[in-house]
Scaffold this active site. Structure first.
Site, PDB file in Angstrom:
ATOM      1  N   LYS A 297       3.038  -6.228 -13.717  1.00 45.54           N
ATOM      2  CA  LYS A 297       4.226  -6.253 -12.864  1.00 45.54           C
ATOM      3  C   LYS A 297       5.459  -6.331 -13.769  1.00 45.54           C
ATOM      4  CE  LYS A 297       3.502  -8.622  -8.402  1.00 45.54           C
ATOM      5  NZ  LYS A 297       3.402  -7.495  -7.549  1.00 45.54           N
TER       6      LYS A 297
ATOM      7  N   ARG B  71      -7.447  -2.131 -11.485  1.00 45.40           N
ATOM      8  CA  ARG B  71      -8.131  -1.496 -10.354  1.00 45.40           C
ATOM      9  C   ARG B  71      -9.333  -0.726 -10.896  1.00 45.40           C
ATOM     10  NH1 ARG B  71      -3.954   1.378  -7.114  1.00 45.40           N
ATOM     11  NH2 ARG B  71      -3.546  -0.729  -6.382  1.00 45.40           N
TER      12      ARG B  71
ATOM     13  N   LYS C  48      -9.036  -5.107   6.577  1.00 51.34           N
ATOM     14  CA  LYS C  48      -7.790  -5.564   7.192  1.00 51.34           C
ATOM     15  C   LYS C  48      -7.590  -4.809   8.508  1.00 51.34           C
ATOM     16  CE  LYS C  48      -5.085  -7.353   3.419  1.00 51.34           C
ATOM     17  NZ  LYS C  48      -3.788  -7.360   2.741  1.00 51.34           N
TER      18      LYS C  48
ATOM     19  N   GLU D 224      -5.686 -10.048 -11.495  1.00 50.52           N
ATOM     20  CA  GLU D 224      -6.208  -9.611 -10.193  1.00 50.52           C
ATOM     21  C   GLU D 224      -7.032  -8.342 -10.375  1.00 50.52           C
ATOM     22  OE1 GLU D 224      -4.026  -9.213  -6.025  1.00 50.52           O
ATOM     23  OE2 GLU D 224      -3.976  -7.317  -7.086  1.00 50.52           O
TER      24      GLU D 224
ATOM     25  N   ALA E 110      -6.012   4.132   0.401  1.00 43.63           N
ATOM     26  CA  ALA E 110      -5.011   3.112   0.074  1.00 43.63           C
ATOM     27  C   ALA E 110      -3.763   3.724  -0.555  1.00 43.63           C
ATOM     28  CB  ALA E 110      -5.609   2.058  -0.860  1.00 43.63           C
TER      29      ALA E 110
ATOM     30  N   GLU F  36      -1.823   5.403   2.284  1.00 45.90           N
ATOM     31  CA  GLU F  36      -1.248   4.377   3.165  1.00 45.90           C
ATOM     32  C   GLU F  36      -0.046   3.727   2.499  1.00 45.90           C
ATOM     33  OE1 GLU F  36      -1.031   0.284   5.003  1.00 45.90           O
ATOM     34  OE2 GLU F  36      -1.290   0.868   2.930  1.00 45.90           O
TER      35      GLU F  36
HETATM   36  P1  GTP Z   1       0.181 -10.310  -2.051  1.00 47.61           P
HETATM   37  O1  GTP Z   1       1.171 -11.364  -1.822  1.00 47.61           O
HETATM   38  O2  GTP Z   1       0.730  -8.913  -1.834  1.00 47.61           O
HETATM   39  O3  GTP Z   1      -0.485 -10.436  -3.381  1.00 47.61           O
HETATM   40  O4  GTP Z   1      -0.888 -10.482  -0.927  1.00 47.61           O
HETATM   41  P2  GTP Z   1      -2.159 -11.423  -0.896  1.00 47.61           P
HETATM   42  O5  GTP Z   1      -2.022 -12.517  -1.872  1.00 47.61           O
HETATM   43  O6  GTP Z   1      -2.477 -11.737   0.526  1.00 47.61           O
HETATM   44  O7  GTP Z   1      -3.239 -10.478  -1.526  1.00 47.61           O
HETATM   45  P3  GTP Z   1      -4.160  -9.351  -0.935  1.00 47.61           P
HETATM   46  O8  GTP Z   1      -5.460  -9.623  -1.606  1.00 47.61           O
HETATM   47  O9  GTP Z   1      -4.165  -9.225   0.554  1.00 47.61           O
HETATM   48  O10 GTP Z   1      -3.483  -8.015  -1.500  1.00 47.61           O
HETATM   49  C1  GTP Z   1      -3.231  -7.858  -2.832  1.00 47.61           C
HETATM   50  C2  GTP Z   1      -2.985  -6.393  -3.182  1.00 47.61           C
HETATM   51  O11 GTP Z   1      -3.956  -5.540  -2.558  1.00 47.61           O
HETATM   52  C3  GTP Z   1      -1.680  -5.813  -2.731  1.00 47.61           C
HETATM   53  O12 GTP Z   1      -0.649  -6.112  -3.651  1.00 47.61           O
HETATM   54  C4  GTP Z   1      -1.986  -4.308  -2.686  1.00 47.61           C
HETATM   55  O13 GTP Z   1      -2.009  -3.752  -3.998  1.00 47.61           O
HETATM   56  C5  GTP Z   1      -3.389  -4.312  -2.164  1.00 47.61           C
HETATM   57  N1  GTP Z   1      -3.380  -4.248  -0.693  1.00 47.61           N
HETATM   58  C6  GTP Z   1      -3.602  -5.255   0.155  1.00 47.61           C
HETATM   59  N2  GTP Z   1      -3.512  -4.864   1.423  1.00 47.61           N
HETATM   60  C7  GTP Z   1      -3.219  -3.534   1.394  1.00 47.61           C
HETATM   61  C8  GTP Z   1      -2.999  -2.545   2.412  1.00 47.61           C
HETATM   62  O14 GTP Z   1      -3.041  -2.803   3.587  1.00 47.61           O
HETATM   63  N3  GTP Z   1      -2.729  -1.272   1.965  1.00 47.61           N
HETATM   64  C9  GTP Z   1      -2.682  -0.941   0.643  1.00 47.61           C
HETATM   65  N4  GTP Z   1      -2.416   0.325   0.330  1.00 47.61           N
HETATM   66  N5  GTP Z   1      -2.879  -1.864  -0.324  1.00 47.61           N
HETATM   67  C10 GTP Z   1      -3.134  -3.133   0.042  1.00 47.61           C
HETATM   68 MG    MG Z   2      -0.611  -8.938  -4.700  1.00 45.69          MG
END
Ligand code: GTP
Ligand code: MG
Length: 250
Positions: free
Chosen positions: A62, A94, A129, A156, A168, A171
């Site tokens: 980041k 990733r 989700k 992560e 993803a 989206e």
């Molecule tokens: P953050 O505050 O964004 O880190 O959310 P979180 O702590 O609830 O983490 P979560 O595991 O839900 O998501 C972390 C990361 O997964 C995001 O920063 C995205 O890169 C990816 N991600 C999660 N949800 C989505 C989604 O609905 N669409 C897409 N394209 N990516 C997602």
């Molecule tokens: Mg995140």
């Protein structure tokens, strides 16, 4: 540690900038450590099983701007300590696999590494989700050995199939194009596409398992029935050839 609170003077700003640069370095190293581990697993798995569970790997750090943006959005204190503890996706990797079973295989191999600590595990494949998003998310801590101390760094990991990754990324583009206010029709279409993708991944997994079963049967057929066969073959090889072979492998 210096705090970038309101009304910083220039000296304080400079000091904060320096601590942030040092802080970012730990994440760069942490990400490199984990990337190397993944690369080793990939190569070893290919060697042992003649099969590669990982299609490709992408990593990103980041930017300081995006870290501060997230801290502000989530109302975290703008201090290095608070960012370190609260923002756990500064280093992100990733891993894209061909098949769903590979996702769990790769996650399992990562999780059993003794020097890594898994601090979060979210299975959005088992429980997608509501918009249809699927992936396996892990947050791990990796030790980074510096000259005078060991830093535990959060990394992560997002592990998904090619199809999940395809969905993803589209989206994500749509979400940003509409500035997070995506029309309902598009949301429905995306959810439908996610369901199709889940179905496709299941079908591909089934074909993959069938192919593996065929390979095992063929391997068995190809194996000599005489258990002494290999030993006899080896004894028949000239010592000269064996020594060349041995030297080649040193
Ligand atoms: P953050 O505050 O964004 O880190 O959310 P979180 O702590 O609830 O983490 P979560 O595991 O839900 O998501 C972390 C990361 O997964 C995001 O920063 C995205 O890169 C990816 N991600 C999660 N949800 C989505 C989604 O609905 N669409 C897409 N394209 N990516 C997602
Ligand atoms: Mg995140």
């Amino acid at each position: 540690m210096e705090q970038p609170q309101k009304n910083l003077n220039l000296d304080q700003l400079e000091t904060f900038r320096n601590s942030l640069a040092r802080f970012m370095m730990y994440y760069k190293f942490g990400m490199q450590e984990v990337s190397t581990k993944i690369d080793i697993l990939k190569q070893e798995f290919q060697y042992v099983h003649s099969y590669n569970p990982i299609e490709h790997v992408k990593s990103r750090l980041k930017t300081p701007q995006s870290i501060i943006g997230k801290a502000k959005r989530k109302n975290y204190d703008l201090t290095i300590e608070s960012i370190r503890e609260n923002i756990r996706d500064i280093a992100g990797i990733r891993i894209v696999c061909a098949f769903t079973s590979d996702i769990y295989r790769v996650a399992g191999m990562v999780m059993q590494q003794k020097d890594l600590t898994v601090v979060d595990y979210k299975d959005y494949i088992d429980a997608p989700k509501s918009n249809g998003y699927q992936s396996l998310h892990l947050v791990i801590q990796v030790p980074v050995f510096m000259s005078d101390r060991v830093e535990q760094v959060y990394v992560e990991l997002q592990i998904r199939t090619i199809a999940m990754d395809f969905w993803a990324s589209l989206e994500h583009k749509i979400y940003y194009k509409y500035d997070k206010d995506v029309p309902q029709k598009l949301r429905d279409d995306l959810k439908e596409a996610a369901d199709t993708i889940a179905c496709l991944d299941k079908k591909m997994e089934k074909i993959h398992k069938e192919m593996q079963a065929i390979r095992v049967t063929n391997d068995r057929k190809d194996k000599p029935t005489d258990p002494d066969h290999t030993t006899k073959e080896l004894t028949n090889l000239s010592m000269n050839y064996l020594s060349i072979l041995f030297n080649d492998h040193l």
